[in-house]
Design a protein around this motif. Structure first.
Motif, PDB file in Angstrom:
ATOM      1  N   ASN A 238       0.826  -1.203   0.000  1.00 26.12           N
ATOM      2  CA  ASN A 238       0.000   0.000   0.000  1.00 26.12           C
ATOM      3  C   ASN A 238       0.861   1.255   0.000  1.00 26.12           C
ATOM      4  OD1 ASN A 238      -3.184  -0.042   0.379  1.00 26.12           O
ATOM      5  ND2 ASN A 238      -2.379  -1.953   1.224  1.00 26.12           N
ATOM      6  N   LEU A 239       1.881   1.250   0.855  1.00 25.09           N
ATOM      7  CA  LEU A 239       2.785   2.404   0.905  1.00 25.09           C
ATOM      8  C   LEU A 239       3.510   2.565  -0.427  1.00 25.09           C
ATOM      9  CD1 LEU A 239       4.210   2.057   4.517  1.00 25.09           C
ATOM     10  CD2 LEU A 239       2.902   3.986   3.632  1.00 25.09           C
ATOM     11  N   GLY A 240       3.891   1.419  -1.017  1.00 26.71           N
ATOM     12  CA  GLY A 240       4.580   1.444  -2.306  1.00 26.71           C
ATOM     13  C   GLY A 240       3.714   2.086  -3.383  1.00 26.71           C
ATOM     14  N   LEU A 241       2.436   1.686  -3.393  1.00 25.84           N
ATOM     15  CA  LEU A 241       1.497   2.252  -4.365  1.00 25.84           C
ATOM     16  C   LEU A 241       1.374   3.757  -4.199  1.00 25.84           C
ATOM     17  CD1 LEU A 241      -1.751   0.092  -4.626  1.00 25.84           C
ATOM     18  CD2 LEU A 241      -0.168   0.734  -6.448  1.00 25.84           C
ATOM     19  N   ALA A 242       1.185   4.171  -2.935  1.00 22.46           N
ATOM     20  CA  ALA A 242       1.007   5.601  -2.646  1.00 22.46           C
ATOM     21  C   ALA A 242       2.253   6.373  -3.046  1.00 22.46           C
ATOM     22  CB  ALA A 242       0.718   5.802  -1.162  1.00 22.46           C
ATOM     23  N   TYR A 243       3.393   5.777  -2.777  1.00 23.43           N
ATOM     24  CA  TYR A 243       4.671   6.432  -3.064  1.00 23.43           C
ATOM     25  C   TYR A 243       4.858   6.605  -4.573  1.00 23.43           C
ATOM     26  CZ  TYR A 243       9.659   7.441  -2.670  1.00 23.43           C
ATOM     27  OH  TYR A 243      10.890   8.031  -2.734  1.00 23.43           O
ATOM     28  N   CYS A 244       4.579   5.531  -5.323  1.00 23.25           N
ATOM     29  CA  CYS A 244       4.710   5.601  -6.788  1.00 23.25           C
ATOM     30  C   CYS A 244       3.762   6.642  -7.360  1.00 23.25           C
ATOM     31  CB  CYS A 244       4.358   4.265  -7.425  1.00 23.25           C
ATOM     32  SG  CYS A 244       5.540   2.992  -7.047  1.00 23.25           S
ATOM     33  N   ARG A 245       2.513   6.607  -6.871  1.00 25.56           N
ATOM     34  CA  ARG A 245       1.482   7.492  -7.395  1.00 25.56           C
ATOM     35  C   ARG A 245       1.887   8.954  -7.193  1.00 25.56           C
ATOM     36  NH1 ARG A 245      -3.748   5.133  -5.358  1.00 25.56           N
ATOM     37  NH2 ARG A 245      -2.927   5.919  -3.414  1.00 25.56           N
TER      38      ARG A 245
ATOM     39  N   ARG B 279      11.993  -1.566  -3.615  1.00 28.05           N
ATOM     40  CA  ARG B 279      13.446  -1.636  -3.432  1.00 28.05           C
ATOM     41  C   ARG B 279      13.823  -1.507  -1.961  1.00 28.05           C
ATOM     42  NH1 ARG B 279      13.505   1.613  -8.882  1.00 28.05           N
ATOM     43  NH2 ARG B 279      11.846   2.595  -7.710  1.00 28.05           N
ATOM     44  N   LYS B 280      15.039  -1.957  -1.678  1.00 29.93           N
ATOM     45  CA  LYS B 280      15.529  -1.974  -0.296  1.00 29.93           C
ATOM     46  C   LYS B 280      15.460  -0.569   0.327  1.00 29.93           C
ATOM     47  CE  LYS B 280      19.507  -3.664   2.371  1.00 29.93           C
ATOM     48  NZ  LYS B 280      20.466  -2.561   2.532  1.00 29.93           N
ATOM     49  N   LYS B 281      15.856   0.405  -0.467  1.00 34.05           N
ATOM     50  CA  LYS B 281      15.894   1.786   0.033  1.00 34.05           C
ATOM     51  C   LYS B 281      14.486   2.255   0.419  1.00 34.05           C
ATOM     52  CE  LYS B 281      16.992   5.753  -2.119  1.00 34.05           C
ATOM     53  NZ  LYS B 281      17.384   6.389  -3.359  1.00 34.05           N
ATOM     54  N   GLU B 282      13.508   1.873  -0.435  1.00 37.08           N
ATOM     55  CA  GLU B 282      12.123   2.268  -0.164  1.00 37.08           C
ATOM     56  C   GLU B 282      11.603   1.550   1.086  1.00 37.08           C
ATOM     57  OE1 GLU B 282      11.212   3.012  -4.834  1.00 37.08           O
ATOM     58  OE2 GLU B 282      10.385   1.235  -3.860  1.00 37.08           O
ATOM     59  N   ARG B 283      11.936   0.250   1.177  1.00 38.69           N
ATOM     60  CA  ARG B 283      11.472  -0.520   2.330  1.00 38.69           C
ATOM     61  C   ARG B 283      12.001   0.083   3.634  1.00 38.69           C
ATOM     62  NH1 ARG B 283      12.340  -5.553   0.642  1.00 38.69           N
ATOM     63  NH2 ARG B 283      10.187  -5.833  -0.001  1.00 38.69           N
ATOM     64  N   GLU B 284      13.239   0.506   3.593  1.00 40.84           N
ATOM     65  CA  GLU B 284      13.833   1.140   4.781  1.00 40.84           C
ATOM     66  C   GLU B 284      13.137   2.459   5.096  1.00 40.84           C
ATOM     67  OE1 GLU B 284      18.277  -0.747   4.174  1.00 40.84           O
ATOM     68  OE2 GLU B 284      17.981   1.405   3.815  1.00 40.84           O
ATOM     69  N   PHE B 285      12.841   3.193   4.070  1.00 43.77           N
ATOM     70  CA  PHE B 285      12.123   4.470   4.233  1.00 43.77           C
ATOM     71  C   PHE B 285      10.737   4.224   4.832  1.00 43.77           C
ATOM     72  CE2 PHE B 285       9.336   7.596   1.792  1.00 43.77           C
ATOM     73  CZ  PHE B 285       9.513   8.625   2.692  1.00 43.77           C
TER      74      PHE B 285
END
Ligand SMILES: Nc1ncnc2c1ncn2[C@@H]1O[C@H](COP(=O)(O)OP(=O)(O)OP(=O)(O)O)[C@@H](O)[C@H]1O
Ligand SMILES: [Mg+2]
Length: 264
Positions: free
Chosen positions: A102-109, A121-127
Motif C-alpha cells: 500500500n505504501l509502495g502504491l502511494a509512493y509511486c502514485r 526496493r531496499k531503500k524504499e522498504r527502509e524508508f
C-alpha cells in the motif's frame, strides 16, 4: 497558497431535489495554514473539500493552487498535490495488499516513480520502515500484513501516511477520526497534528468535535448554508471556548450545531 474565487455548486439543478451546496464562496489560505472546519449537517463542508479535490466541478468560480488555475484539472491529476481522507477507514487503502505494498502504491502514485511491478526496493522498504516507526503503533514490524487485518485506527493512520508519504501541497481531512472510538480518535489526531507540523502541510480538516476544532490548527472556518459564516483566528480564536462558539454560531447564523457536535 489556495484561493477559491466565488465558488458555487448546485446539486440536482432544476429538479425537486435541487440543492445549492456552495454559494459564492471565497477563501484564501496561506502556506502552512492548518484550518479546522465546522458547521451544521449539510452546511457544505464535504462539498467544499470535494470541489477542491476535483471530485465535483463548480458551476461557477475558480480554484487556484499556488497561483495555478486548477478549476478544470481532473481529480486524478490533482491527486499528486492533494491528499484527501474520509471518515471511513476502509476507503483509501487496498485491503488485500500488505502494508508495504500500500505504501509502495502511494509512493509511486505521488512521486511519479516507476511502477510497483518492479518491486519495492531496499531503500524504499527502509524508508517505509522508518516512517511507520514514527507512528508508534508497531506497524513497522507488520509490513507484510494485509491491510484488511488492521484495526480502524491503524488503517486510518496508515491512510494518513499514504496521503503524506510524498508531502502534498494540500491535505483535506473529512472527519477522518469520526468513525474511531474516542481514545483511538485522539491518537490518530495527535499523529495527524505531528505529521502536519513536521512537514508544514497546508490543511483543511473537517471535524464535528468543537473542542478539537479550537485545539488544533491556526484558524477555524465556520460554515453555514453553503457559505463561510465566519473565520476564527488570532486572539479571538485563542480566547474562544466551546460554549462561546456554540452561542456565537447560533447568534450569527440563526442555526444550531447538531446534537452530536454539542454532546461530544
Ligand atoms: N453528490 C451529491 N448529490 C446531491 N446532493 C448532494 C451531494 N453531495 C452533497 N449534497 C447536498 O449538498 C448539501 C451539502 O452537503 P455536504 O455533504 O457538503 O454537507 P456537510 O457540511 O459535509 O454535512 P455533514 O456534517 O452531514 O457531513 C446537502 O444538502 C447535501 O444533501
Ligand atoms: Mg460532510
Amino acid at each position: 497558497m489556495l484561493d477559491l474565487k466565488d465558488i458555487s455548486i448546485t446539486f440536482n439543478a432544476h429538479t425537486v431535489n435541487e440543492r445549492k451546496a456552495l454559494s459564492h464562496l471565497n477563501l484564501h489560505l496561506d502556506d502552512g495554514d492548518f484550518v479546522t472546519v465546522i458547521g451544521s449537517n449539510g452546511a457544505g463542508k464535504s462539498t467544499l473539500l470535494n470541489v477542491i479535490a476535483g471530485t465535483y466541478e463548480p458551476d461557477e468560480g475558480s480554484i487556484f493552487i499556488d497561483g495555478q488555475d486548477m478549476t478544470f484539472t481532473k481529480e486524478h491529476k490533482r491527486a499528486n498535490v492533494i491528499g484527501h481522507l474520509f471518515q471511513d477507514p476502509m476507503k483509501g487503502t487496498a485491503p488485500n495488499m500488505t502494508i508495504e505494498e500500500n505504501l509502495g502504491l502511494a509512493y509511486c502514485r505521488a512521486s511519479g516513480h516507476g511502477p510497483l511491478s518492479l518491486g519495492i526496493r531496499k531503500k524504499e522498504r527502509e524508508f517505509f520502515y522508518e516512517t511507520l516507526k514514527a507512528l508508534n503503533l508497531g506497524l513497522e514490524d507488520r509490513m507484510k500484513t494485509e491491510v484488511g487485518l488492521l484495526s480502524g485506527g491503524q488503517r486510518q493512520a496508515l491512510t494518513l501516511l499514504m496521503a503524506t508519504i510524498v508531502t502534498p501541497k494540500l491535505l483535506l481531512l473529512d472527519e477522518h477520526t469520526a468513525a474511531l472510538d474516542p481514545k483511538t480518535s485522539e491518537k490518530v489526531m495527535t499523529i495527524t497534528n505531528d505529521i502536519i507540523a513536521e512537514h508544514h502541510i497546508t490543511t483543511l480538516m473537517i471535524t464535528h468535535n468543537i473542542s478539537n476544532a479550537l485545539e488544533y490548527g491556526n484558524k477555524t472556518l465556520v460554515m453555514n448554508d453553503g457559505q463561510i459564516a465566519f473565520i476564527l483566528e488570532g486572539e479571538e480564536r485563542k480566547n474562544m471556548t466551546v460554549e462561546k462558539l456554540i452561542s456565537l454560531y447560533s447568534s450569527k447564523t440563526e442555526n444550531e450545531f447538531s446534537d452530536r457536535m454539542i454532546l461530544e
